[in-house]
Motif scaffolding. Structure first.
Motif, short mmCIF file in Angstrom:
data_model
loop_
_atom_site.label_atom_id
_atom_site.label_comp_id
_atom_site.label_asym_id
_atom_site.label_seq_id
_atom_site.Cartn_x
_atom_site.Cartn_y
_atom_site.Cartn_z
N GLY A 106 -10.73 -7.41 3.67
CA GLY A 106 -10.59 -8.86 3.63
C GLY A 106 -9.98 -9.39 2.35
N TYR A 107 -9.29 -8.53 1.60
CA TYR A 107 -8.65 -8.95 0.36
C TYR A 107 -7.16 -9.23 0.55
CZ TYR A 107 -12.87 -8.34 -2.24
OH TYR A 107 -14.16 -8.48 -2.70
N GLY A 108 -6.68 -9.17 1.78
CA GLY A 108 -5.28 -9.48 2.06
C GLY A 108 -4.35 -8.28 2.12
N PHE A 109 -4.88 -7.07 2.04
CA PHE A 109 -4.05 -5.87 2.16
C PHE A 109 -3.86 -5.54 3.65
CE2 PHE A 109 -5.86 -5.20 -2.08
CZ PHE A 109 -4.74 -4.78 -2.79
N GLU A 110 -2.61 -5.34 4.08
CA GLU A 110 -2.32 -4.96 5.46
C GLU A 110 -1.39 -3.77 5.45
OE1 GLU A 110 -1.07 -8.21 7.96
OE2 GLU A 110 -2.40 -9.58 6.89
N LEU A 111 -1.82 -2.68 6.08
CA LEU A 111 -1.04 -1.44 6.11
C LEU A 111 0.20 -1.62 6.98
CD1 LEU A 111 -0.85 1.59 5.40
CD2 LEU A 111 -2.15 2.03 7.49
N ILE A 112 1.36 -1.21 6.43
CA ILE A 112 2.62 -1.18 7.20
C ILE A 112 2.83 0.22 7.73
CG2 ILE A 112 5.12 -1.40 7.12
CD1 ILE A 112 4.72 -3.51 4.90
N ASN A 113 2.86 1.22 6.82
CA ASN A 113 2.95 2.62 7.23
C ASN A 113 2.46 3.51 6.11
OD1 ASN A 113 5.17 3.27 5.45
ND2 ASN A 113 6.54 2.31 6.92
N ARG A 114 2.21 4.74 6.48
CA ARG A 114 1.67 5.73 5.56
C ARG A 114 2.68 6.87 5.44
NH1 ARG A 114 -4.32 5.76 6.67
NH2 ARG A 114 -4.49 4.49 4.81
N SER A 115 2.92 7.32 4.21
CA SER A 115 3.90 8.42 4.01
C SER A 115 3.26 9.77 4.19
CB SER A 115 4.52 8.32 2.63
OG SER A 115 3.58 8.27 1.61
N GLY A 171 -11.75 1.44 -0.70
CA GLY A 171 -11.38 0.09 -0.31
C GLY A 171 -10.65 0.17 1.01
N PHE A 172 -10.61 -0.93 1.73
CA PHE A 172 -10.03 -0.92 3.06
C PHE A 172 -9.03 -2.05 3.25
CE2 PHE A 172 -14.11 1.16 3.39
CZ PHE A 172 -13.85 2.24 4.21
N TYR A 173 -8.06 -1.77 4.14
CA TYR A 173 -7.15 -2.81 4.59
C TYR A 173 -7.92 -3.77 5.48
CZ TYR A 173 -3.39 0.14 2.89
OH TYR A 173 -2.57 0.87 2.08
N ASP A 174 -7.30 -4.89 5.81
CA ASP A 174 -7.98 -5.88 6.65
C ASP A 174 -8.35 -5.31 8.02
OD1 ASP A 174 -7.89 -7.67 4.60
OD2 ASP A 174 -6.27 -8.87 5.43
N GLN A 224 3.78 -10.12 0.25
CA GLN A 224 4.79 -9.27 -0.37
C GLN A 224 4.65 -7.83 0.12
OE1 GLN A 224 5.06 -9.12 -4.60
NE2 GLN A 224 4.78 -11.32 -4.87
N SER A 225 5.79 -7.15 0.24
CA SER A 225 5.76 -5.72 0.53
C SER A 225 5.43 -4.98 -0.76
CB SER A 225 7.12 -5.25 1.05
OG SER A 225 7.38 -5.82 2.29
N ILE A 226 4.50 -4.04 -0.66
CA ILE A 226 4.07 -3.28 -1.83
C ILE A 226 3.95 -1.80 -1.48
CG2 ILE A 226 2.80 -5.23 -2.81
CD1 ILE A 226 0.20 -3.71 -1.88
N THR A 227 3.88 -0.96 -2.51
CA THR A 227 3.59 0.46 -2.36
C THR A 227 2.39 0.77 -3.25
OG1 THR A 227 5.92 0.97 -1.99
CG2 THR A 227 4.49 2.80 -2.61
N LYS A 246 -4.86 4.15 0.64
CA LYS A 246 -4.54 5.45 0.05
C LYS A 246 -3.25 5.39 -0.75
CE LYS A 246 -6.75 8.14 3.68
NZ LYS A 246 -6.56 9.21 4.66
N LYS A 247 -3.14 6.28 -1.72
CA LYS A 247 -1.94 6.41 -2.55
C LYS A 247 -0.73 6.67 -1.65
CE LYS A 247 0.05 9.28 -6.15
NZ LYS A 247 -0.18 10.38 -7.09
N GLY A 248 0.38 5.99 -1.94
CA GLY A 248 1.62 6.19 -1.20
C GLY A 248 1.79 5.28 0.00
N ASP A 249 0.75 4.53 0.36
CA ASP A 249 0.85 3.61 1.51
C ASP A 249 1.84 2.49 1.22
OD1 ASP A 249 -1.14 5.03 2.79
OD2 ASP A 249 -2.67 3.48 2.56
#
Length: 69
Positions: A60-69, A3-6, A22-25, A12-15
């Protein structure tokens, strides 16, 4: 399959990301081969675990990456 961010980066796990404002992990991103989808499990700001099921290779499901650990 993933699956992909917008912005079309792989989920990926940990993102750390945002989803529906909302902020999510991301806890897990599991492939479901039987129906060609992915179960994305994430923890929200209230420390609650949530599940979203999305089709393989989609964005296109509304996921936007903030940062990756």
């Amino acid at each position: 399959m993933c699956g992909f961010y917008d912005d079309e980066q792989k989920i990926k796990k940990g993102d750390n990301a945002t989803f529906k404002g909302q902020s999510i992990t991301i806890q897990t991103a599991k492939h479901i081969k039987e129906n060609k989808t992915m179960d994305i499990v994430y923890i929200d700001k209230n420390k609650e675990e949530n599940l979203v099921n999305i089709p393989y290779q989609t964005s296109g499901y509304g996921f936007e990456l903030i940062n990756r650990s």
